[in-house]
Write a protein that holds these residues in place. Structure first.
Motif, PDB file in Angstrom:
ATOM      1  N   ARG A 268     -22.883  39.845 -18.763  1.00 22.43           N
ATOM      2  CA  ARG A 268     -23.944  38.879 -19.651  1.00 22.43           C
ATOM      3  C   ARG A 268     -22.875  38.651 -20.849  1.00 22.43           C
ATOM      4  N   ARG A 269     -22.150  39.752 -21.580  1.00 20.38           N
ATOM      5  CA  ARG A 269     -21.630  39.438 -22.568  1.00 20.38           C
ATOM      6  C   ARG A 269     -20.452  38.535 -22.465  1.00 20.38           C
ATOM      7  N   PHE A 270     -19.804  38.743 -21.286  1.00 16.96           N
ATOM      8  CA  PHE A 270     -18.573  37.787 -21.048  1.00 16.96           C
ATOM      9  C   PHE A 270     -18.986  36.270 -20.740  1.00 16.96           C
TER      10      PHE A 270
ATOM     11  N   SER B 271     -20.773  35.263 -31.462  1.00 13.39           N
ATOM     12  CA  SER B 271     -19.372  35.720 -31.304  1.00 13.39           C
ATOM     13  C   SER B 271     -18.683  36.487 -32.229  1.00 13.39           C
ATOM     14  N   SER B 272     -17.711  37.424 -31.965  1.00 12.69           N
ATOM     15  CA  SER B 272     -17.215  38.361 -33.118  1.00 12.69           C
ATOM     16  C   SER B 272     -16.594  37.422 -34.002  1.00 12.69           C
ATOM     17  N   GLN B 273     -16.023  36.183 -33.644  1.00 12.86           N
ATOM     18  CA  GLN B 273     -15.665  35.287 -34.929  1.00 12.86           C
ATOM     19  C   GLN B 273     -16.906  34.949 -35.851  1.00 12.86           C
ATOM     20  N   ASP B 274     -17.975  34.746 -35.064  1.00 13.01           N
ATOM     21  CA  ASP B 274     -19.114  34.352 -36.017  1.00 13.01           C
ATOM     22  C   ASP B 274     -19.639  35.276 -36.965  1.00 13.01           C
TER      23      ASP B 274
ATOM     24  N   LEU C  77     -16.362  35.340 -25.606  1.00 13.90           N
ATOM     25  CA  LEU C  77     -15.460  33.938 -25.381  1.00 13.90           C
ATOM     26  C   LEU C  77     -15.294  33.377 -26.725  1.00 13.90           C
ATOM     27  N   PRO C  78     -13.975  32.962 -27.145  1.00  9.59           N
ATOM     28  CA  PRO C  78     -14.054  32.031 -28.362  1.00  9.59           C
ATOM     29  C   PRO C  78     -14.491  30.679 -28.285  1.00  9.59           C
ATOM     30  N   VAL C  79     -14.380  30.286 -26.918  1.00 12.43           N
ATOM     31  CA  VAL C  79     -14.861  28.894 -26.655  1.00 12.43           C
ATOM     32  C   VAL C  79     -15.971  29.260 -25.551  1.00 12.43           C
ATOM     33  N   PRO C  80     -17.367  28.975 -25.823  1.00 13.57           N
ATOM     34  CA  PRO C  80     -18.558  29.605 -25.323  1.00 13.57           C
ATOM     35  C   PRO C  80     -18.447  28.778 -23.873  1.00 13.57           C
TER      36      PRO C  80
ATOM     37  N   ASN D 128      -9.320  30.964 -24.114  1.00 14.12           N
ATOM     38  CA  ASN D 128     -10.008  32.274 -23.748  1.00 14.12           C
ATOM     39  C   ASN D 128      -9.297  33.000 -22.633  1.00 14.12           C
ATOM     40  N   SER D 129      -7.890  32.857 -22.777  1.00 15.66           N
ATOM     41  CA  SER D 129      -7.083  33.466 -21.665  1.00 15.66           C
ATOM     42  C   SER D 129      -6.925  35.129 -21.883  1.00 15.66           C
ATOM     43  N   ASP D 130      -6.998  35.366 -23.220  1.00 12.91           N
ATOM     44  CA  ASP D 130      -6.819  36.779 -23.360  1.00 12.91           C
ATOM     45  C   ASP D 130      -8.193  37.530 -23.054  1.00 12.91           C
TER      46      ASP D 130
END
Length: 443
Positions: A259-261, A325-328, A361-364, A372-374
């Motif tokens: 769910r988180r991914f 996200s973590s960025q948010d 994901l940085p790009v949801p 999102n490659s990393d």
């Protein structure tokens, strides 16, 4: 590049598949389809054998790393889930217990390492459930619709075991598995009766296998990475996998990392969801599909999976909610600090508001996006670790798990269908009551 490409023949598997914008076997849905090639069976057998061999090799390494045969098994009254492990898994145990009233009447609100002697203290993870004896309760079926397994202490400790597996607490898990009376193997894959779905910690490796294989295969189909009709997220298989590994269940801990991914909120999907909710039926329902439903009036209605954009799929039964996200979270913390608040106060505010990262994901909603490659690499690695850990723990308890069969069944779930080229009238007739060799021949 696909994960474990030096050990797993992903190119061999992907060469057996083709992308179809309109797959006749799936009612015209966009999907991947097995090619009708004479060497297909040989290639799929090679893939499953290589995959299973890689699992066994890594599992043996995991056992050598963590298992210590010179260490005596724990006593029945010994605390085998120590304080640091209890504190680590307490948040997801709390999350699970809030969503599933497995034992009514208990208010599970206290986190941290419990020091009480009884299991009705109200702590999220009672001390009594951290002792070796708690992991020795054998599963017993109770009859149709009783759901007695949900109310048993054995079920609770099977979920504690799953939580530790998800967090990689392998040293403690191997110690638990070394006890001669451990009963966790009886909670691997069970069902109360034939009326309900299977539950058990097999779901950890099953979910991981499906996600791991599908995403690695999609990395070999770059033509589906773009937005529009060819978008991989429109594929029926992709939408079904996201639904299957993130849907709500009484045994839902295995769904949490997925769910988180994928950015799916708790409760967004539920078991036995129909794809004909009022706000989606008029626009999206299709009359023809290999997966049919009937409405109360008896009219046959087809699944919309594979016919609709991914965003519409997520919102089919209810509108999805925003997940930070973590960025948010970092941005909101920065805003609070810019207003003059100390960082410690900003963190307290965020914690009180329960504003924390719930998606990775940085790009949801687009795992294969280049940005999102990393996170994709981390997710694939984590899924591989879950598969290997499950294999290692099963072997430690003497379970004879056939990983070639597990891989074959994952391929069947992902890419099996009932078209004439497979020379089988029904997917389910092959899936149940057949050996894995039969499944490989079918594929």
């Amino acid at each position: 590049m696909a994960h474990q490409a030096h050990n797993i023949p992903w190119t061999t598997l992907s060469s057996c598949l083709s992308w179809r914008l309109s797959n006749r076997c799936e009612g015209g849905a966009a999907d991947l389809h097995l090619n009708p090639r004479r060497d297909r069976g040989k290639k799929l057998r090679h893939f499953t054998t290589a995959f299973a061999r890689n699992i066994h090799e890594h599992a043996e390494s995991e056992i050598r790393k963590h298992a210590d045969d010179s260490d005596p098994p724990p006593a029945r009254d010994e605390v085998v889930v120590e304080d640091d492990a209890a504190a680590l898994i307490a948040p997801i145990i709390e999350r699970w217990r809030q969503s599933v009233e497995y034992r009514p009447g208990i208010n599970n609100t206290r986190l941290g390492a419990c020091s009480h002697q009884s299991d009705d203290c109200g702590c999220v993870l009672p001390r009594a459930s951290r002792k070796m004896a708690a992991f020795t309760e054998v599963f017993h079926a109770q009859g149709c619709y009783s759901r007695m397994h949900v109310k048993s202490s054995g079920f609770f400790n099977a979920e504690v075991f799953t939580a530790m597996l998800l967090h990689g607490q392998m040293q403690a898990l191997f110690r638990i598995c070394s006890h001669p009376e451990v009963a966790l193997q009886t909670w691997w894959q069970e069902q109360e009766c034939q009326c309900i779905d299977y539950f058990g910690w097999f779901r950890v490796s099953s979910f991981a296998l499906d996600a791991y294989i599908l995403l690695n295969v999609l990395l070999h189909f770059p033509q589906t990475w773009q937005k529009g009709e060819a978008d991989y997220r429109r594929l029926k298989t992709y939408q079904e996998v996201v639904y299957r590994i993130t849907k709500g269940s009484v045994d839902e801990l295995p769904a949490y990392p997925h769910r988180r991914f994928f950015g799916i909120a708790d409760g967004q999907f539920q078991e036995h969801d129909g794809w004909d909710s009022p706000h989606s039926r008029e626009r999206w329902l299709r009359p023809k599909s290999s997966r049919r439903r009937r409405d109360p009036g008896g009219k046959s209605q087809g699944s919309v999976l594979g016919h609709i954009p991914y965003e519409a799929f997520v919102d089919l039964n209810q509108v999805s909610e925003y997940l930070p996200s973590s960025q948010d979270v970092s941005h909101v913390r920065w805003v609070l600090c810019e207003k003059g608040l100390p960082a410690e106060v900003a963190n307290i505010i965020l914690q009180g508001a329960r504003y924390h990262a719930q998606t990775r994901l940085p790009v949801p909603d687009d795992p294969l996006h280049s940005s999102n490659s990393d996170e994709l690499r981390k997710y694939l690695t984590y899924n591989w670790q879950l598969i290997v850990r499950s294999a290692a723990l099963g072997a430690r308890m003497g379970m004879e798990l056939d990983w070639e069969q597990q891989v074959a069944r994952s391929l069947l779930r992902l890419f099996g269908c009932s078209c004439k080229s497979h020379e089988a009238p029904s997917l389910w007739k092959i899936d149940y009551g057949s050996s894995w060799e039969g499944i490989i021949t079918f594929l």
